[in-house]
Design a protein around this motif. Sequence first.
Motif, PDB file in Angstrom:
ATOM      1  N   ALA A 179       1.074  -1.285   0.046  1.00 40.75           N
ATOM      2  CA  ALA A 179       0.029  -0.151   0.068  1.00 40.75           C
ATOM      3  C   ALA A 179       0.790   1.249   0.226  1.00 40.75           C
ATOM      4  O   ALA A 179       0.624   2.284  -0.655  1.00 40.75           O
ATOM      5  CB  ALA A 179      -0.832  -0.056   1.179  1.00 40.75           C
ATOM      6  N   LEU A 180       1.973   1.254   0.668  1.00 46.57           N
ATOM      7  CA  LEU A 180       2.765   2.568   0.820  1.00 46.57           C
ATOM      8  C   LEU A 180       3.438   2.720  -0.508  1.00 46.57           C
ATOM      9  O   LEU A 180       3.545   3.913  -1.022  1.00 46.57           O
ATOM     10  CB  LEU A 180       3.847   2.245   2.125  1.00 46.57           C
ATOM     11  CG  LEU A 180       3.420   2.292   3.463  1.00 46.57           C
ATOM     12  CD1 LEU A 180       4.377   1.830   4.384  1.00 46.57           C
ATOM     13  CD2 LEU A 180       2.597   3.463   3.500  1.00 46.57           C
ATOM     14  N   GLY A 181       4.013   1.841  -1.038  1.00 46.39           N
ATOM     15  CA  GLY A 181       4.683   1.874  -2.463  1.00 46.39           C
ATOM     16  C   GLY A 181       3.577   2.279  -3.411  1.00 46.39           C
ATOM     17  O   GLY A 181       3.923   3.560  -4.415  1.00 46.39           O
ATOM     18  N   ILE A 182       2.362   1.922  -3.487  1.00 45.69           N
ATOM     19  CA  ILE A 182       1.344   1.948  -4.352  1.00 45.69           C
ATOM     20  C   ILE A 182       0.884   3.627  -4.355  1.00 45.69           C
ATOM     21  O   ILE A 182       0.646   4.433  -5.032  1.00 45.69           O
ATOM     22  CB  ILE A 182       0.074   1.121  -4.272  1.00 45.69           C
ATOM     23  CG1 ILE A 182       0.631  -0.160  -5.029  1.00 45.69           C
ATOM     24  CG2 ILE A 182      -1.187   1.639  -5.182  1.00 45.69           C
ATOM     25  CD1 ILE A 182      -0.478  -1.373  -4.870  1.00 45.69           C
TER      26      ILE A 182
ATOM     27  N   LEU B 222      -5.851  -0.307  -0.078  1.00 46.36           N
ATOM     28  CA  LEU B 222      -5.367   0.598   1.061  1.00 46.36           C
ATOM     29  C   LEU B 222      -4.426   1.653   0.470  1.00 46.36           C
ATOM     30  O   LEU B 222      -4.593   2.936   0.520  1.00 46.36           O
ATOM     31  CB  LEU B 222      -4.340  -0.212   1.768  1.00 46.36           C
ATOM     32  CG  LEU B 222      -5.092  -1.242   2.725  1.00 46.36           C
ATOM     33  CD1 LEU B 222      -4.250  -2.000   3.699  1.00 46.36           C
ATOM     34  CD2 LEU B 222      -6.220  -0.378   3.826  1.00 46.36           C
ATOM     35  N   GLY B 223      -3.722   1.350  -0.670  1.00 43.34           N
ATOM     36  CA  GLY B 223      -2.737   2.247  -1.439  1.00 43.34           C
ATOM     37  C   GLY B 223      -3.500   3.373  -2.166  1.00 43.34           C
ATOM     38  O   GLY B 223      -3.362   4.388  -2.142  1.00 43.34           O
ATOM     39  N   ILE B 224      -4.476   2.696  -2.839  1.00 46.48           N
ATOM     40  CA  ILE B 224      -5.354   3.929  -3.556  1.00 46.48           C
ATOM     41  C   ILE B 224      -6.086   4.809  -2.714  1.00 46.48           C
ATOM     42  O   ILE B 224      -6.195   6.116  -2.813  1.00 46.48           O
ATOM     43  CB  ILE B 224      -6.371   3.162  -4.518  1.00 46.48           C
ATOM     44  CG1 ILE B 224      -5.752   2.242  -5.576  1.00 46.48           C
ATOM     45  CG2 ILE B 224      -7.471   4.102  -5.091  1.00 46.48           C
ATOM     46  CD1 ILE B 224      -6.699   1.464  -6.325  1.00 46.48           C
ATOM     47  N   GLY B 225      -6.299   4.356  -1.473  1.00 50.19           N
ATOM     48  CA  GLY B 225      -7.092   5.156  -0.509  1.00 50.19           C
ATOM     49  C   GLY B 225      -6.060   6.286   0.082  1.00 50.19           C
ATOM     50  O   GLY B 225      -6.458   7.346  -0.006  1.00 50.19           O
ATOM     51  N   LEU B 226      -4.716   5.910   0.387  1.00 47.37           N
ATOM     52  CA  LEU B 226      -3.813   6.660   0.940  1.00 47.37           C
ATOM     53  C   LEU B 226      -3.327   7.659  -0.227  1.00 47.37           C
ATOM     54  O   LEU B 226      -3.009   8.902  -0.025  1.00 47.37           O
ATOM     55  CB  LEU B 226      -2.685   5.741   1.273  1.00 47.37           C
ATOM     56  CG  LEU B 226      -2.797   5.124   2.651  1.00 47.37           C
ATOM     57  CD1 LEU B 226      -1.684   4.037   3.019  1.00 47.37           C
ATOM     58  CD2 LEU B 226      -3.021   5.892   3.687  1.00 47.37           C
ATOM     59  N   GLY B 227      -3.333   7.105  -1.562  1.00 45.10           N
ATOM     60  CA  GLY B 227      -3.001   8.022  -2.448  1.00 45.10           C
ATOM     61  C   GLY B 227      -3.926   9.247  -2.791  1.00 45.10           C
ATOM     62  O   GLY B 227      -3.496  10.164  -2.965  1.00 45.10           O
ATOM     63  N   LEU B 228      -5.244   8.744  -2.862  1.00 44.91           N
ATOM     64  CA  LEU B 228      -6.091   9.529  -2.973  1.00 44.91           C
ATOM     65  C   LEU B 228      -6.264  10.596  -1.915  1.00 44.91           C
ATOM     66  O   LEU B 228      -6.548  11.988  -2.129  1.00 44.91           O
ATOM     67  CB  LEU B 228      -7.639   9.014  -3.142  1.00 44.91           C
ATOM     68  CG  LEU B 228      -7.887   8.011  -4.448  1.00 44.91           C
ATOM     69  CD1 LEU B 228      -9.128   7.675  -4.345  1.00 44.91           C
ATOM     70  CD2 LEU B 228      -7.770   9.200  -5.822  1.00 44.91           C
TER      71      LEU B 228
END
Length: 491
Positions: free
Chosen positions: A25-28, A393-399
Amino acid sequence: MFGIYLKRELGRRKKAALVIALGLALGIALVITVNSVSAGMTQAQDKVLKSLYGLGTDMTVTKTRSAPTSGSSGRPNFQFDASSNGSDKTQSSDRVMTQGGQALASSVVTKVAQQKGVASAVGALTLNVTKVDGSFTQGKAQSSGGNSGSGGQGGPGGSGSGGNSTAAPQVQGGGANFDVNSYSVAGVDVGDQTLGPLAGSKITTGRTFTAAQSNAKVAVVSKSYAKENSLKVGKTLTISGTKYTVIGIATPDSSESTTDVYLPLKQAQTLADAKNKVTTIYVKASDSKQIDAVKSAIQKNISGTTVTTSADLAETVSGSLSTASNLATSVGKWLSIAVLAAAFLVSALLTSSAVSRRVREFGTLKALGWPSRRVTRQVVGESVVNGLLGGALGIGLGLAAAYAVTAISPKLTAQLGNTGGGGGMGGGPGGGGPGGQASQNTMEIALSAPVSMTTIALAVGLAVAGGLIAGAMGGWRASRMRPADALRSVS
């Protein structure tokens, strides 16, 4: 059976699955953030460039800069009448010059329009007007010496009998007080206003030029210039002794206006004593993918011209916008790739380590008749689910990160310098001022971070790829286990 076992195993190893998912998730999230910020940088640069060349313009053609002729410095000069009947002498003079001192014949516009790949071409004349306004004050001559003694005679240069001399009179007081004001004027082809200086602005008050006003004494002024000089629709503006009626106020679409006053092209040519001359030719290509080919054709077939595309002009943009864009393009993307690769590697190692701790489980399954490919499929299935969870999770954090950047909207500055030709695109900051000196214009752009569906699709693809990579390594390790290993692990 596959789904039931998959659900049970993920439920039993929630902590391990969560660690793997968070790593991915962090990488994405970093990839999404960098891509969205880079897209925002591109949009900001487009706004800066469109403020110069306007919507629909792909390139501009200007005259190749040449050295000033002998006896001409190219700088503005002012000559005033030195005679005065009174103590004060009020003086006012406007100096109108073509931008950069360079101009092309209007016939070149037709030649450019006839080139292969050119959809349309429009000429414009950009002028620099320098107004000097003020007054001289005449000084008074006062004598600093006197005569002493009696019977002395003297005059200028003479001496009295007493040997006394008279000093030369000195001028005291007087001087000059002048105000210098400079602004830009653009001559617009009223027959086609989809290209040219007005293309990047919209008329918010009044109206624009009509085809019948090709030589009328009317003007459109920018919003900032109108505010600075208290101009409104219906008022008159005087340039070099000629009065123009303001018919409209123009507001730039994306940034501060680089032109103060817009006139019909013929009127601008009359002001500058540049009949049938233009400083900039705005060109729209038939195919945006063939811009480089069109540029080469114009330079090859029409000598003495400089062709400037938006890509060329982008290289002159400096300031925090350029610095941030370079960082996002170079450091940011490489950093995101490094973090993503590290996340994939950690996920693969954690999955492989988890398989090593499940020796008894997989050995027993093989003893019960599970083939190696089924064991591998089970491990890969669990890894793909972990990857999809990490992707979500990564998409959520990125958004969230992109939304935070857009909400904060940090201000970036962009400085537009000279492209090296006779004038920049749109005759704005890229052009040379009087004497061929390069001018600069600083703009403030609010940064946003738009997230496209392509970026989301990329994130999903990375999540699946991360799960497959981790599952492939773990599955390979699981497939090499033998039933006998399960017996050895029994204590």
